[in-house]
Design a protein around this motif. Structure first.
Motif, mmCIF file in Angstrom:
data_model
loop_
_atom_site.group_PDB
_atom_site.id
_atom_site.type_symbol
_atom_site.label_atom_id
_atom_site.label_comp_id
_atom_site.label_asym_id
_atom_site.label_seq_id
_atom_site.Cartn_x
_atom_site.Cartn_y
_atom_site.Cartn_z
ATOM 1 N N PHE A 1 1.532 -7.030 7.027
ATOM 2 C CA PHE A 1 1.081 -5.666 6.751
ATOM 3 C C PHE A 1 1.860 -5.054 5.582
ATOM 4 C CE2 PHE A 1 2.036 -1.144 7.329
ATOM 5 C CZ PHE A 1 0.778 -0.609 7.142
ATOM 6 N N THR A 2 3.180 -5.162 5.605
ATOM 7 C CA THR A 2 3.972 -4.551 4.538
ATOM 8 C C THR A 2 3.753 -5.254 3.199
ATOM 9 O OG1 THR A 2 5.937 -5.854 5.144
ATOM 10 C CG2 THR A 2 5.763 -3.633 6.070
ATOM 11 N N CYS A 3 3.452 -6.538 3.244
ATOM 12 C CA CYS A 3 3.148 -7.256 2.004
ATOM 13 C C CYS A 3 1.844 -6.739 1.403
ATOM 14 C CB CYS A 3 3.059 -8.750 2.274
ATOM 15 S SG CYS A 3 2.729 -9.717 0.799
ATOM 16 N N ILE A 4 0.814 -6.611 2.211
ATOM 17 C CA ILE A 4 -0.474 -6.093 1.731
ATOM 18 C C ILE A 4 -0.312 -4.667 1.241
ATOM 19 C CG2 ILE A 4 -2.804 -5.420 2.454
ATOM 20 C CD1 ILE A 4 -2.677 -7.864 4.382
ATOM 21 N N ASP A 5 0.403 -3.868 2.006
ATOM 22 C CA ASP A 5 0.673 -2.486 1.638
ATOM 23 C C ASP A 5 1.424 -2.419 0.300
ATOM 24 O OD1 ASP A 5 0.323 0.172 2.296
ATOM 25 O OD2 ASP A 5 2.279 0.334 3.283
ATOM 26 N N GLY A 6 2.370 -3.326 0.127
ATOM 27 C CA GLY A 6 3.133 -3.384 -1.121
ATOM 28 C C GLY A 6 2.268 -3.758 -2.314
ATOM 29 N N VAL A 7 1.332 -4.677 -2.107
ATOM 30 C CA VAL A 7 0.420 -5.073 -3.186
ATOM 31 C C VAL A 7 -0.411 -3.871 -3.635
ATOM 32 C CG1 VAL A 7 -1.643 -6.442 -3.720
ATOM 33 C CG2 VAL A 7 0.300 -7.521 -2.600
ATOM 34 N N VAL A 8 -0.955 -3.151 -2.670
ATOM 35 C CA VAL A 8 -1.769 -1.978 -2.991
ATOM 36 C C VAL A 8 -0.925 -0.935 -3.723
ATOM 37 C CG1 VAL A 8 -3.099 -0.062 -2.013
ATOM 38 C CG2 VAL A 8 -3.385 -2.375 -1.100
ATOM 39 N N TYR A 9 0.262 -0.663 -3.212
ATOM 40 C CA TYR A 9 1.171 0.315 -3.820
ATOM 41 C C TYR A 9 1.507 -0.068 -5.263
ATOM 42 C CZ TYR A 9 5.541 2.752 -4.811
ATOM 43 O OH TYR A 9 6.526 3.501 -5.405
ATOM 44 N N ASP A 10 1.881 -1.334 -5.461
ATOM 45 C CA ASP A 10 2.253 -1.789 -6.803
ATOM 46 C C ASP A 10 1.061 -1.769 -7.756
ATOM 47 O OD1 ASP A 10 4.891 -2.173 -6.049
ATOM 48 O OD2 ASP A 10 4.536 -4.237 -5.426
ATOM 49 N N PHE A 11 -0.115 -2.135 -7.264
ATOM 50 C CA PHE A 11 -1.305 -2.120 -8.109
ATOM 51 C C PHE A 11 -1.627 -0.697 -8.556
ATOM 52 C CE2 PHE A 11 -5.867 -2.072 -8.950
ATOM 53 C CZ PHE A 11 -5.966 -3.119 -9.842
ATOM 54 N N ILE A 12 -1.574 0.249 -7.643
ATOM 55 C CA ILE A 12 -1.867 1.648 -7.980
ATOM 56 C C ILE A 12 -0.859 2.167 -8.998
ATOM 57 C CG2 ILE A 12 -1.875 4.005 -7.052
ATOM 58 C CD1 ILE A 12 -3.129 2.798 -4.496
ATOM 59 N N ASN A 13 0.401 1.738 -8.878
ATOM 60 C CA ASN A 13 1.441 2.186 -9.805
ATOM 61 C C ASN A 13 1.465 1.399 -11.109
ATOM 62 O OD1 ASN A 13 2.895 4.445 -8.690
ATOM 63 N ND2 ASN A 13 3.438 3.057 -7.019
ATOM 64 N N GLY A 14 0.605 0.403 -11.229
ATOM 65 C CA GLY A 14 0.531 -0.367 -12.468
ATOM 66 C C GLY A 14 1.623 -1.416 -12.614
ATOM 67 N N ALA A 15 2.283 -1.767 -11.528
ATOM 68 C CA ALA A 15 3.341 -2.789 -11.567
ATOM 69 C C ALA A 15 2.703 -4.149 -11.280
ATOM 70 C CB ALA A 15 4.419 -2.452 -10.545
ATOM 71 N N TYR A 16 1.975 -4.653 -12.274
ATOM 72 C CA TYR A 16 1.155 -5.841 -12.068
ATOM 73 C C TYR A 16 1.962 -7.114 -11.855
ATOM 74 C CZ TYR A 16 -2.286 -2.500 -13.579
ATOM 75 O OH TYR A 16 -3.063 -1.374 -13.672
ATOM 76 N N MET A 17 3.113 -7.228 -12.482
ATOM 77 C CA MET A 17 3.963 -8.399 -12.242
ATOM 78 C C MET A 17 4.497 -8.375 -10.814
ATOM 79 S SD MET A 17 3.667 -10.272 -14.790
ATOM 80 C CE MET A 17 4.876 -11.515 -14.430
ATOM 81 N N THR A 18 4.771 -7.187 -10.313
ATOM 82 C CA THR A 18 5.235 -7.066 -8.934
ATOM 83 C C THR A 18 4.096 -7.388 -7.972
ATOM 84 O OG1 THR A 18 6.741 -5.345 -9.693
ATOM 85 C CG2 THR A 18 6.475 -5.568 -7.329
ATOM 86 N N VAL A 19 2.866 -7.045 -8.345
ATOM 87 C CA VAL A 19 1.706 -7.415 -7.532
ATOM 88 C C VAL A 19 1.649 -8.936 -7.414
ATOM 89 C CG1 VAL A 19 -0.823 -7.481 -7.436
ATOM 90 C CG2 VAL A 19 0.343 -5.360 -8.055
ATOM 91 N N LEU A 20 1.816 -9.615 -8.531
ATOM 92 C CA LEU A 20 1.812 -11.076 -8.525
ATOM 93 C C LEU A 20 2.912 -11.606 -7.615
ATOM 94 C CD1 LEU A 20 0.687 -13.721 -9.639
ATOM 95 C CD2 LEU A 20 2.285 -13.493 -11.545
ATOM 96 N N ASN A 21 4.096 -11.024 -7.718
ATOM 97 C CA ASN A 21 5.212 -11.435 -6.873
ATOM 98 C C ASN A 21 4.898 -11.198 -5.396
ATOM 99 O OD1 ASN A 21 7.952 -12.281 -6.330
ATOM 100 N ND2 ASN A 21 8.357 -10.128 -5.889
#
Length: 135
Positions: free
Chosen positions: A79-99
């Motif tokens: 859950f926190t991983c999926i939540d983190g992906v959404v959060y990072d994507f919205i904030n434009g942290a695309y490399m972090t999304v990949l991570n």
């Protein structure tokens, strides 16, 4: 946004070190102190409701670790991983999304492998019990 996430990562490292020092259960007071520290260190960095996401994730995951129930850790970890992906994507942290995606894949794979290992152990125990009964 990114400062909140970065600070939460540092706090998570500290949590892992502190939690690993306890051989048995981590006392509730240690968990409560940890949650208070997370809130105190991050409240000034919250500028929008979205900035609360990493703070909530780290608190919820700490509670899951504190329970020491593998299923809680697995479910909340995903859950926190999926939540983190959404959060990072919205904030434009695309490399972090990949991570986060790579971490999520590795995490799900680990869950699968742990489940497979558990099944093998259960089968071995069953075989040993059935052999001892036939003797």
């Amino acid at each position: 946004g990114s400062w909140t996430g970065a600070l939460c990562c540092v706090i998570a490292v500290i949590r892992n070190i502190v939690f690993s020092k306890f051989k048995k259960d981590v006392p509730l007071i240690v968990l409560l102190i940890y949650i208070a520290i997370v809130i105190l260190l991050n409240y000034r960095l919250v500028h929008s409701p979205l900035d609360i996401v990493p703070i909530v994730n780290i608190i919820v995951y700490a509670i899951a670790l504190w329970t020491k129930k593998i299923m809680n850790i697995k479910v909340i970890g995903v859950f926190t991983c999926i939540d983190g992906v959404v959060y990072d994507f919205i904030n434009g942290a695309y490399m972090t999304v990949l991570n986060e995606v790579i971490d999520g894949i590795v995490g799900v794979r680990c869950i699968y492998l742990l489940n497979q290992e558990k099944k093998k152990k259960t089968k071995r125990k069953y075989k040993k019990k059935s052999k001892s009964r036939t003797k």
